[in-house]
Design a protein around this motif. Structure first.
Motif, PDB file in Angstrom:
ATOM      1  N   UNK A  42       0.823  -1.212   0.000  1.00 20.82           N
ATOM      2  CA  UNK A  42       0.000   0.000   0.000  1.00 20.82           C
ATOM      3  C   UNK A  42       0.852   1.255   0.000  1.00 20.82           C
ATOM      4  N   UNK A  43       1.998   1.209   0.647  1.00 23.85           N
ATOM      5  CA  UNK A  43       2.908   2.356   0.629  1.00 23.85           C
ATOM      6  C   UNK A  43       3.277   2.717  -0.804  1.00 23.85           C
ATOM      7  N   UNK A  44       3.541   1.705  -1.629  1.00 21.67           N
ATOM      8  CA  UNK A  44       3.894   1.971  -3.017  1.00 21.67           C
ATOM      9  C   UNK A  44       2.707   2.542  -3.784  1.00 21.67           C
ATOM     10  N   UNK A  45       1.491   2.184  -3.386  1.00 18.03           N
ATOM     11  CA  UNK A  45       0.316   2.759  -4.031  1.00 18.03           C
ATOM     12  C   UNK A  45       0.260   4.266  -3.790  1.00 18.03           C
ATOM     13  N   UNK A  46       0.529   4.688  -2.561  1.00 18.34           N
ATOM     14  CA  UNK A  46       0.566   6.121  -2.257  1.00 18.34           C
ATOM     15  C   UNK A  46       1.734   6.808  -2.963  1.00 18.34           C
ATOM     16  N   UNK A  47       2.877   6.136  -3.033  1.00 17.62           N
ATOM     17  CA  UNK A  47       4.030   6.704  -3.741  1.00 17.62           C
ATOM     18  C   UNK A  47       3.694   6.904  -5.217  1.00 17.62           C
ATOM     19  N   UNK A  93     -15.950   6.686  -6.884  1.00 21.33           N
ATOM     20  CA  UNK A  93     -14.607   6.656  -6.305  1.00 21.33           C
ATOM     21  C   UNK A  93     -13.768   7.816  -6.821  1.00 21.33           C
ATOM     22  N   UNK A  94     -12.914   8.312  -5.960  1.00 24.17           N
ATOM     23  CA  UNK A  94     -11.938   9.323  -6.351  1.00 24.17           C
ATOM     24  C   UNK A  94     -10.713   8.629  -6.931  1.00 24.17           C
ATOM     25  N   UNK A  95      -9.724   9.428  -7.304  1.00 19.01           N
ATOM     26  CA  UNK A  95      -8.480   8.858  -7.799  1.00 19.01           C
ATOM     27  C   UNK A  95      -7.799   8.036  -6.704  1.00 19.01           C
ATOM     28  N   UNK A  96      -7.832   8.532  -5.463  1.00 13.77           N
ATOM     29  CA  UNK A  96      -7.220   7.815  -4.353  1.00 13.77           C
ATOM     30  C   UNK A  96      -7.861   6.454  -4.143  1.00 13.77           C
ATOM     31  N   UNK A  97      -9.188   6.417  -4.062  1.00 17.35           N
ATOM     32  CA  UNK A  97      -9.847   5.127  -3.817  1.00 17.35           C
ATOM     33  C   UNK A  97      -9.743   4.207  -5.029  1.00 17.35           C
ATOM     34  N   UNK A  98      -9.640   4.771  -6.247  1.00 17.98           N
ATOM     35  CA  UNK A  98      -9.403   3.924  -7.419  1.00 17.98           C
ATOM     36  C   UNK A  98      -8.034   3.261  -7.323  1.00 17.98           C
ATOM     37  N   UNK A  99      -7.043   4.011  -6.858  1.00 16.48           N
ATOM     38  CA  UNK A  99      -5.735   3.426  -6.602  1.00 16.48           C
ATOM     39  C   UNK A  99      -5.846   2.317  -5.552  1.00 16.48           C
ATOM     40  N   UNK A 100      -6.633   2.552  -4.500  1.00 21.50           N
ATOM     41  CA  UNK A 100      -6.779   1.551  -3.447  1.00 21.50           C
ATOM     42  C   UNK A 100      -7.468   0.278  -3.966  1.00 21.50           C
ATOM     43  N   UNK A 101      -8.372   0.438  -4.943  1.00 15.73           N
ATOM     44  CA  UNK A 101      -9.017  -0.744  -5.529  1.00 15.73           C
ATOM     45  C   UNK A 101      -7.988  -1.598  -6.261  1.00 15.73           C
ATOM     46  N   UNK A 102      -7.188  -0.970  -7.108  1.00 17.39           N
ATOM     47  CA  UNK A 102      -6.176  -1.737  -7.838  1.00 17.39           C
ATOM     48  C   UNK A 102      -5.087  -2.237  -6.886  1.00 17.39           C
ATOM     49  N   UNK A 103      -4.841  -1.496  -5.822  1.00 12.87           N
ATOM     50  CA  UNK A 103      -3.924  -1.967  -4.785  1.00 12.87           C
ATOM     51  C   UNK A 103      -4.425  -3.269  -4.172  1.00 12.87           C
TER      52      UNK A 103
END
Length: 407
Positions: A42-47, A93-103
């Motif tokens: 998940x850290x890499x998802x935020x990065x 979903x926002x861009x952040x939560x879309x990233x979290x889905x693929x994460x």
């Protein structure tokens, strides 16, 4: 954004942690270690999310398409576009939560890769027991599979398939889901996977009965015939393409992106050199910036694993007529040859290696177990005694814990 932060993000992160804890229960990896792996990924998802805000990124294009595009469930890029439309326009979903889905999708792949490695890797109480941990925590494995794009579903599909072939009789549904996930985003790789699976079923003698092998092989051929036109169309070939047409496509793709800082001229290289370049470059001498140095360090680790275990893996594939080892070997050779001969951009190669590494890691685990079991048998030590007695539970249905000498 507030509703998104207090609903989708906690739900998706909670699902990631819950899945990992459920898997780790009763396994050789503790729940704490599993949570650390989730946090790492998940850290890499935020990065990646932060990087995409100030740099050009495929993830930006996918998310923009999710905001403005329409659904078209075709394979490849359009499938990811359509998935983003559902996430953004339908689920809000926002861009952040879309990233979290693929994460989450990428973490599911890590879970199945972890399941496969812990099922096979022999426990000996030495530093070598940490090799699977090194594999799971390689930065490239988590970075590319934590962002919006094709990499997370492709990686997870392959990891499901790798876990499924360890017990094909009981995991047919998982294999089907894995192939479907790969086909949805990269149909040409799915065709290679199906071909590798069919060939390995034919040449393996222990795993499945002759009748079952025949039925599965025929089913694989039928599916391959069905998806072949789609896969060929995806890479720009007609169904009646000639050898010259294929050569033209390969030559054209070899020239893509030449002139960029991350590009390398592969047209003058032999196929073995192209494969080495694809798997192990950049190294420190041609690294560009901090990111290049990190990738170079990872490639040094991959070179070390290759030198340590591939000689034994070759012997294992030849001597042990089992489905998992031969499937991994066939897919690795064919997949690497295809990707290496058509990718001139090292940045793309770094990302696409996630479609090869799970099979490489599983092949290493299989060969290491085979090597130790053969060594134990040839040494004449009785079963159930000594340091190898705790070699982990045998992967049921594909090869005995202590094979006869010479197998």
């Amino acid at each position: 954004m507030t509703a998104d932060m207090f609903f989708w993000v906690p739900v998706l992160l909670g699902a990631s942690i819950s899945l990992m804890i459920v898997y780790c229960r009763g396994k050789s990896i503790t729940a704490i270690q599993g949570i650390v792996l989730v946090a790492w990924h998940t850290m890499f998802s935020f990065v990646y999310l932060k990087y995409s805000e100030t740099n050009a990124s495929d993830a930006n294009g996918y998310y923009l398409k999710g905001l403005l595009g329409d659904i078209d469930w075709n394979v490849g890029t359009k499938f990811v576009y359509s998935l983003c439309v559902v996430l953004v326009q339908t689920l809000g979903m926002s861009k952040l939560s879309s990233f979290m889905f693929f994460n989450l999708v990428g973490i599911i792949g890590l879970i199945f890769l972890m399941k496969a490695l812990t099922e096979v890797w022999p426990v000996r109480g030495t530093y070598l027991d940490k090799i699977p941990v090194v594999m799971l925590f390689l930065p490239g494995v988590s970075f590319w599979t934590s962002a919006i794009g094709k990499d997370a579903p492709a990686f997870s599909g392959l990891c499901m398939l790798c876990y499924g072939v360890l017990n094909i009789a009981k995991r047919k549904m998982l294999i089907t889901i894995g192939l479907a996930a790969m086909f949805a985003v990269r149909p040409h790789i799915a065709l290679i996977l199906i071909s590798s699976l069919v060939v390995s079923l034919v040449v393996s003698r222990r795993d499945v009965s002759l009748v079952s092998r025949g039925v599965i092989a025929l089913a694989g051929v039928a599916v391959g015939v069905f998806i072949a036109p789609l896969a060929l169309g995806y890479v720009g070939l007609a169904t009646d393409a000639s050898i010259d047409d294929v050569a033209d496509i390969v030559e054209k793709r070899q020239g893509y992106n030449l002139g960029g800082g991350a590009s390398v001229d592969i047209q003058s290289m032999s196929l073995p050199m192209q494969m080495i370049t694809y798997m192990f470059r950049p190294l420190f001498i041609d690294a560009d910036g901090a990111f290049g140095l990190i990738v170079s360090a990872e490639n040094v680790i991959l070179i070390g694993l290759f030198i340590m275990f591939i000689p034994s893996a070759i012997k294992c594939v030849i001597a042990l007529p089992s489905l998992p080892g031969r499937f991994c070997a066939i897919y690795l050779v064919v997949g690497l040859a295809v990707l290496a001969s058509t990718t001139s951009n090292m940045g793309i190669a770094i990302r696409q290696k996630t479609m090869l590494l799970p099979a490489l890691f599983l092949l290493i685990a299989i060969s290491e177990r085979w090597r130790l079991n053969r060594k134990r048998n040839m040494g004449g030590r009785p079963q159930g005694s000594g340091r190898l007695a705790n070699a982990g539970r045998p992967p049921t249905g594909w090869y005995p814990v202590y094979p006869r000498s010479g197998e």
